[in-house]
Design an enzyme around this catalytic site. Structure first.
Site, PDB file in Angstrom:
ATOM      1  N   ALA A  34       7.794  -4.078  -0.650  1.00  0.00           N
ATOM      2  CA  ALA A  34       6.681  -4.323   0.469  1.00  0.00           C
ATOM      3  C   ALA A  34       5.838  -4.616  -0.016  1.00  0.00           C
ATOM      4  O   ALA A  34       4.842  -3.615   0.293  1.00  0.00           O
ATOM      5  CB  ALA A  34       7.391  -3.098   1.941  1.00  0.00           C
TER       6      ALA A  34
ATOM      7  N   ALA B 124      -2.159   0.125   0.964  1.00  0.00           N
ATOM      8  CA  ALA B 124      -0.685   0.303   1.105  1.00  0.00           C
ATOM      9  C   ALA B 124      -0.198  -0.325   2.660  1.00  0.00           C
ATOM     10  O   ALA B 124      -0.785  -1.175   3.432  1.00  0.00           O
ATOM     11  CB  ALA B 124      -0.243   1.713   0.802  1.00  0.00           C
ATOM     12  N   ASN B 125       1.095  -0.219   2.725  1.00  0.00           N
ATOM     13  CA  ASN B 125       1.618  -0.169   4.274  1.00  0.00           C
ATOM     14  C   ASN B 125       2.805   0.663   4.171  1.00  0.00           C
ATOM     15  O   ASN B 125       2.960   2.248   3.816  1.00  0.00           O
ATOM     16  CB  ASN B 125       2.414  -1.955   3.927  1.00  0.00           C
ATOM     17  CG  ASN B 125       3.827  -2.221   2.810  1.00  0.00           C
ATOM     18  OD1 ASN B 125       4.264  -0.887   2.650  1.00  0.00           O
ATOM     19  ND2 ASN B 125       3.745  -2.807   1.902  1.00  0.00           N
ATOM     20  N   ARG B 126       3.554   0.366   5.413  1.00  0.00           N
ATOM     21  CA  ARG B 126       4.765   1.085   6.324  1.00  0.00           C
ATOM     22  C   ARG B 126       5.687   1.851   5.245  1.00  0.00           C
ATOM     23  O   ARG B 126       6.830   2.876   5.751  1.00  0.00           O
ATOM     24  CB  ARG B 126       4.901   1.838   7.729  1.00  0.00           C
ATOM     25  CG  ARG B 126       3.135   1.784   8.076  1.00  0.00           C
ATOM     26  CD  ARG B 126       3.342   1.566   9.556  1.00  0.00           C
ATOM     27  NE  ARG B 126       2.360   1.103  10.286  1.00  0.00           N
ATOM     28  CZ  ARG B 126       1.440   2.132  10.189  1.00  0.00           C
ATOM     29  NH1 ARG B 126       1.328   3.728  10.398  1.00  0.00           N
ATOM     30  NH2 ARG B 126       0.129   2.523  11.419  1.00  0.00           N
ATOM     31  N   SER B 127       5.762   0.673   4.223  1.00  0.00           N
ATOM     32  CA  SER B 127       7.553   0.681   3.959  1.00  0.00           C
ATOM     33  C   SER B 127       7.646   2.241   2.884  1.00  0.00           C
ATOM     34  O   SER B 127       6.885   2.931   2.957  1.00  0.00           O
ATOM     35  CB  SER B 127       7.695  -0.305   2.870  1.00  0.00           C
ATOM     36  OG  SER B 127       8.967  -0.002   2.441  1.00  0.00           O
TER      37      SER B 127
END
Length: 401
Positions: free
Chosen positions: A276, A210-213
């Protein structure tokens, strides 16, 4: 504009209370009748005499006022208006609202009212960005409470700069008018598809890429487009922010699910690809939790590229939306990367922002964006994400007009 409209103004206890005197004047010159409640804290900054002189009405201050409460005055105040406006809305007052407390006249009225409620927050930037305040804001927004501001600027009491300054009286008056006398929106009859948040790409049943969005910016854009009259389909990855009111939200997990949901939502007049999306996923997702084998070596994870949702939408041919807006979250070479993305992905605009850790954009409440198009680069100042959303929505409306 506000002729025959009745505004119940609750003035909270902050230095920004001085602006509320001008706010009363701005509302009355638009034709509104203004009745004022002042908290004990507000009376430390301005006097009931001043507020009463400007509103030409009695100012209410005490829950246990013998004269006012003999006919359950706080219930009457909660009903005898068209809108309740709280300006300034302090961190303390919003926390009490979120918890459902009713220990003074202001909070008792807010708990008893079924009217539209608009908050104009004002506080120190550290207080606004505190997780407790952000939880309270999210709770109130989910309860249907509307917000105007706060804005980025210098704080009167400390000289600090950041997001927390109360919106100017003119802007608040305009928001009141928009809520009470809504004009046909410039996007009425238009359909906009927007993506927001991250995607989660499973490695095995318990792990994912995942990412931090946070989804804050994308969700704010969806709400701003709906406020302009658009029919909005929001395709959201896993986020903790509430679904915007008046928007059709489709919840997904992975990039492939997001692409399928976007394609199912078409046709549309515009597409705003703010999510994102994870660039890669594991080629072969583990059916069971991957365990350590005792060798000290991590398992080999073969990655494969996810579908490019923006490029897919940008090159749809006859089914392509008239306006396609992409986002470029970069940590270096911001403009060059955004310009390359614009050409490669078939977008009309790229909203470029620097998401380096020191900017605080990922998960934060402010954003500094640049609009990259064939016409050039348009620099925007650092703004609250809500204001970024409103400006972008207005720009989309103008482009589709």
């Amino acid at each position: 504009m506000l002729t025959d409209k009745r505004i119940l103004l609750i003035i909270g206890g902050g230095i920004a209370a001085y602006k509320s005197l001008d706010l009363i004047r701005r509302l009355r010159e638009r034709g509104a009748a203004v009745r004022v409640i002042m908290t004990a804290g507000a009376q430390e900054f301005i006097t009931p005499l001043a507020a009463g002189a400007l509103s030409a009405d009695r100012v209410y201050t005490d829950l246990f006022d013998r004269e006012a409460e003999q006919d359950v005055g706080h219930i009457r105040l909660a009903r005898e208006a068209d809108l309740v406006l709280v300006a300034p809305a302090t961190a303390d007052l919003m926390a009490k609202m979120a918890a459902g407390l009713a220990g003074d006249l202001a909070t008792a009225v807010l708990l008893a009212t079924r009217l539209p409620v608009l908050l104009a927050p004002a506080m120190n930037p550290a207080m606004w960005s505190h997780p407790a305040t952000q939880r309270n804001v999210a709770r109130l927004a989910a309860d249907g409470i509307a917000f105007v501001g706060p804005e980025r600027g210098e704080m009167a009491e400390s000289g600090e700069a950041g997001v927390g300054r109360m919106s100017e009286p003119l802007a608040i008056a305009e928001r009141v008018a928009a809520m009470l006398v809504p004009a046909p929106g410039p996007l009425a009859g238009r359909h906009v598809v927007i993506t927001s948040g991250p995607t989660h790409e499973p490695i095995d049943p318990v792990r994912y890429i995942a990412n931090r969005s946070s989804g804050k910016q994308g969700h704010a854009i969806a709400a701003a487009l709906a406020a302009l009259g658009a029919r909005v389909t929001l395709v959201s990855g896993p986020v903790t922010v509430p679904d915007p009111k008046g928007v059709t939200t489709v919840h997904v997990e992975t990039a492939r699910q997001m692409l399928a949901a976007v394609e199912a939502a078409l046709p549309a007049d515009a597409a705003v690809m703010a999510a994102a999306v994870a660039d890669w996923r594991v080629a072969a997702e583990g059916a069971e939790k991957i365990k350590k084998d005792g060798s000290g070596r991590p398992p080999a994870l073969a990655l494969t590229e996810n579908p490019d949702i923006l490029a897919t939408v940008g090159h749809l041919g006859d089914r392509r939306p008239r306006l396609v807006v992409g986002f470029a979250a970069e940590t270096e070479n911001l403009i060059a990367n955004a310009q390359a993305k614009l050409a490669r992905k078939g977008a009309d605009w790229i909203v470029a922002n620097d998401v380096s850790p020191e900017t605080g954009v990922m998960g934060g409440d402010a954003n500094t964006v640049r609009i990259v198009s064939a016409a050039g680069v348009e620099d925007w100042p650092t703004l609250d994400k809500g204001e970024v959303a409103r400006r972008l929505a207005a720009r989309i409306a103008a482009a589709l007009a």
